[in-house]
Design a protein around this motif. Structure first.
Motif, mmCIF file in Angstrom:
data_model
loop_
_atom_site.group_PDB
_atom_site.id
_atom_site.type_symbol
_atom_site.label_atom_id
_atom_site.label_comp_id
_atom_site.label_asym_id
_atom_site.label_seq_id
_atom_site.Cartn_x
_atom_site.Cartn_y
_atom_site.Cartn_z
ATOM 1 N N LEU A 253 20.401 60.322 -1.637
ATOM 2 C CA LEU A 253 19.236 59.944 -2.436
ATOM 3 C C LEU A 253 18.396 61.184 -2.683
ATOM 4 O O LEU A 253 18.105 61.932 -1.737
ATOM 5 N N GLU A 254 18.002 61.401 -3.935
ATOM 6 C CA GLU A 254 17.102 62.498 -4.283
ATOM 7 C C GLU A 254 15.730 61.924 -4.645
ATOM 8 O O GLU A 254 15.647 60.771 -5.060
ATOM 9 N N ASN A 255 14.697 62.777 -4.469
ATOM 10 C CA ASN A 255 13.328 62.348 -4.779
ATOM 11 C C ASN A 255 12.870 61.244 -3.821
ATOM 12 O O ASN A 255 12.513 60.136 -4.229
ATOM 13 N N VAL A 256 12.930 61.541 -2.520
ATOM 14 C CA VAL A 256 12.382 60.620 -1.516
ATOM 15 C C VAL A 256 11.333 61.356 -0.689
ATOM 16 O O VAL A 256 11.374 62.580 -0.556
ATOM 17 N N ILE A 257 10.355 60.582 -0.166
ATOM 18 C CA ILE A 257 9.389 61.136 0.797
ATOM 19 C C ILE A 257 9.733 60.490 2.139
ATOM 20 O O ILE A 257 9.427 59.308 2.364
ATOM 21 N N THR A 258 10.431 61.240 2.980
ATOM 22 C CA THR A 258 10.993 60.686 4.221
ATOM 23 C C THR A 258 9.909 60.035 5.085
ATOM 24 O O THR A 258 10.136 58.979 5.666
ATOM 25 N N GLU A 259 8.718 60.638 5.100
ATOM 26 C CA GLU A 259 7.651 60.096 5.951
ATOM 27 C C GLU A 259 7.295 58.651 5.566
ATOM 28 O O GLU A 259 6.785 57.905 6.383
ATOM 29 N N HIS A 260 7.564 58.293 4.311
ATOM 30 C CA HIS A 260 7.222 56.914 3.883
ATOM 31 C C HIS A 260 8.274 55.914 4.353
ATOM 32 O O HIS A 260 8.121 54.705 4.145
ATOM 33 N N LEU A 261 9.365 56.417 4.925
ATOM 34 C CA LEU A 261 10.517 55.552 5.250
ATOM 35 C C LEU A 261 10.820 55.536 6.743
ATOM 36 O O LEU A 261 11.913 55.128 7.154
ATOM 37 N N THR A 262 9.866 55.955 7.569
ATOM 38 C CA THR A 262 10.118 56.092 9.012
ATOM 39 C C THR A 262 10.676 54.801 9.629
ATOM 40 O O THR A 262 11.719 54.807 10.271
ATOM 41 N N ALA A 263 9.998 53.686 9.378
ATOM 42 C CA ALA A 263 10.441 52.399 9.970
ATOM 43 C C ALA A 263 11.806 52.000 9.411
ATOM 44 O O ALA A 263 12.669 51.500 10.131
ATOM 45 N N VAL A 264 12.011 52.237 8.134
ATOM 46 C CA VAL A 264 13.264 51.841 7.473
ATOM 47 C C VAL A 264 14.432 52.681 8.005
ATOM 48 O O VAL A 264 15.491 52.142 8.351
ATOM 49 N N ILE A 265 14.212 53.988 8.144
ATOM 50 C CA ILE A 265 15.258 54.876 8.679
ATOM 51 C C ILE A 265 15.592 54.478 10.114
ATOM 52 O O ILE A 265 16.770 54.324 10.480
ATOM 53 N N ALA A 266 14.556 54.218 10.908
ATOM 54 C CA ALA A 266 14.788 53.849 12.323
ATOM 55 C C ALA A 266 15.637 52.583 12.414
ATOM 56 O O ALA A 266 16.614 52.516 13.156
ATOM 57 N N LYS A 267 15.300 51.577 11.638
ATOM 58 C CA LYS A 267 16.016 50.296 11.689
ATOM 59 C C LYS A 267 17.449 50.449 11.171
ATOM 60 O O LYS A 267 18.389 49.894 11.747
ATOM 61 N N LEU A 268 17.612 51.225 10.110
ATOM 62 C CA LEU A 268 18.956 51.377 9.560
ATOM 63 C C LEU A 268 19.838 52.165 10.529
ATOM 64 O O LEU A 268 21.004 51.850 10.732
ATOM 65 N N GLN A 269 19.249 53.134 11.220
ATOM 66 C CA GLN A 269 20.010 53.862 12.241
ATOM 67 C C GLN A 269 20.390 52.943 13.390
ATOM 68 O O GLN A 269 21.501 52.999 13.915
ATOM 69 N N GLU A 270 19.501 52.018 13.727
ATOM 70 C CA GLU A 270 19.815 51.049 14.797
ATOM 71 C C GLU A 270 21.032 50.190 14.428
ATOM 72 O O GLU A 270 21.780 49.752 15.299
#
Ligand code: EPZ
Length: 420
Positions: A253-270
């Motif tokens: 994915l291009e054009n993302v602000i990772t800090e806005h996705l902290t909860a989403v990244i954590a859950k998807l990694q889980e």
């Protein structure tokens, strides 16, 4: 009515650029009412909701030019012809109510049709009205319209019983031109609020604290014009991240602000997905096979976003076990459950929770999108299901996703729009 046809079982691979955030540009478009000078917004996605807001602003007398190809929109509110927001757009899109605060601040009056509820709940506006009332607005109800009047909005301290995104935005925009200082306590802290604030401050507003529960606004007499680029859409980004995970794929994915996705990244990694940040503004999401079950509770930002609950439910329908999803933001954001169940998902609703017993497989089926994010969830489920699925109610999906079928096809997905 148009339908989306999906042939499941194809892993999505490749790169996708995330578009500008719908829920940031809609309030910014409403905020253009606060200035009589020209405003240009960039990275504005070509969505049905943006067109609805454009029609609404034109009905108020705003000059609107939407350059869809270049994703720019030009707005000039020099000559407003009315302060009545027509029934049509407000009925179609709740965000239309965001013109209430700016019109009150600019014109001293506004008349907006009462926004209806929708598939995800009654969605009252009591917090919007309570805040504006504290600032000096008087309200009357007349034939389904809310009429508001004030000689001049006064700065005040407004406490929000719930950190409502829309109420925070309406009050914030009204406070920009109010007399004196306004403090919003228990304000929503979503990134879209911060983006709206940065936009308003670039026009000369004086706002501090956005992104925290305490926002302070020092009223000014007028705003100038300006040009502003909208932040990337974290919900669209999350939707494509789930698309990679659910299809067994590998997407950058291009054009993302990772800090806005902290909860989403954590859950998807889980769930077992592999997520990397090859460089700033980019995320790579790779599936590692069948997802692990995870429990999810939706909360106001920075908690897990309710707008990605349906999409994660689709993914967890295929997990190696049972997941519990608890929706705390909206009272009934489960209209997609019956539809995913038609593909073989096993989901039981208990009060505010959905108990998802993961299955080895989903089967393609004919399903209907109940709302915007529920529709996106059905497309994602269809990407993983065996065989063909047909998703009806495409108009819901078009409200919040620009060219979703074409962009999934660009990742190798077999996703087609069938004419009515
Ligand atoms: C915004 O809606 C978003 N829409 C929604 O996205 C998002 O789901 C929601 O915030 C929560 O994050 C836009 O920004 C255009 P709320 P909004 O006011 O402002 C209750 C999407 O798919 N409430 O934070 O309407 C309300 O009933 C959409 O892009 C009151 O009780 O959300 C709900 O239960 C869907 N009284 C909760 O607060 C009020 O006066 C959250 O609502 C206002 C809200």
């Amino acid at each position: 009515m148009e339908r989306i046809l999906v042939e499941g079982g194809i892993p999505l691979m490749g790169r996708i650029r995330v578009k500008g955030a719908k829920n940031a540009c809609l309030p910014m478009m409403a905020a253009s009412l606060l200035t009589s000078e020209s405003v240009i917004l960039e990275d504005v996605p070509d969505l049905e909701d943006v067109r609805t807001m454009s029609r609404l602003l034109k009905a108020l007398g705003v000059e609107v030019y939407h350059d869809r190809k270049n994703e720019k929109i030009f707005l000039n509110s020099r000559r407003l012809t009315t302060s009545t927001a027509p029934f049509g757009p407000v009925r179609r899109m709740r965000a239309s109510f965001l013109v209430m605060g700016p019109l009150l601040a600019r014109e001293g009056r506004s008349r907006v049709s009462f926004p209806g509820g929708c598939a995800i709940g009654t969605r009252p506006i009591d917090l919007h009205l309570k805040g504006l009332e504290v600032m000096g607005a008087q309200f009357t109800m007349d034939e389904g319209y809310i009429e508001a009047e004030t000689p001049r909005l006064q700065g005040a301290t407004v406490y929000l019983d719930y950190p409502s995104v829309g109420a925070t935005e309406n009050i914030l925009m009204a406070a920009v031109l109010a007399e004196g200082t306004t403090v919003i306590e228990n304000a929503a802290a979503e990134p879209e609020i911060v983006d709206l604030t940065n936009f308003l401050n670039s026009l000369g507003a004086r706002i501090i604290g956005a992104g925290t529960p305490l926002i302070r606004v020092e009223g000014v007499t007028s705003l100038k014009g300006g040009r502003y680029r909208v932040i990337p859409d974290r919900i669209e980004a999350g939707t494509f991240m789930v698309a990679a995970a659910i299809s067994g794929g590998d997407i950058i994915l291009e054009n993302v602000i990772t800090e806005h996705l902290t909860a989403v990244i954590a859950k998807l990694q889980e769930t077992g997905a592999l997520i990397e940040e090859p460089r700033k503004g980019m995320l790579r999401v790779r599936s590692r096979g069948r997802p692990e079950p995870v429990d999810i509770k939706t909360l106001p930002y920075p908690g897990f976003p309710t707008d990605l609950q349906p999409q994660f439910m689709a993914l967890l329908s295929l997990a190696h076990g049972t997941s519990v999803i608890t929706e705390t933001v909206f009272e009934k954001r489960y209209m997609h459950v019956a539809e995913i169940a038609r593909m073989g998902a096993k989901i039981r609703i208990e009060e505010r929770s959905a108990i998802v017993t993961g299955q080895q497989l989903l089967q393609g089926a004919v399903v209907r999108a109940p709302d915007l994010r529920g529709g996106a969830a059905l497309v994602l489920a269809a990407l993983a299901a065996r065989g063909f699925s047909e998703i009806r109610g495409v108009s819901h999906i078009r409200r919040g996703y620009s060219r979703l079928a074409g962009r999934l096809r660009s990742l190798g997905g077999r996703v087609y729009i069938l004419p009515s």
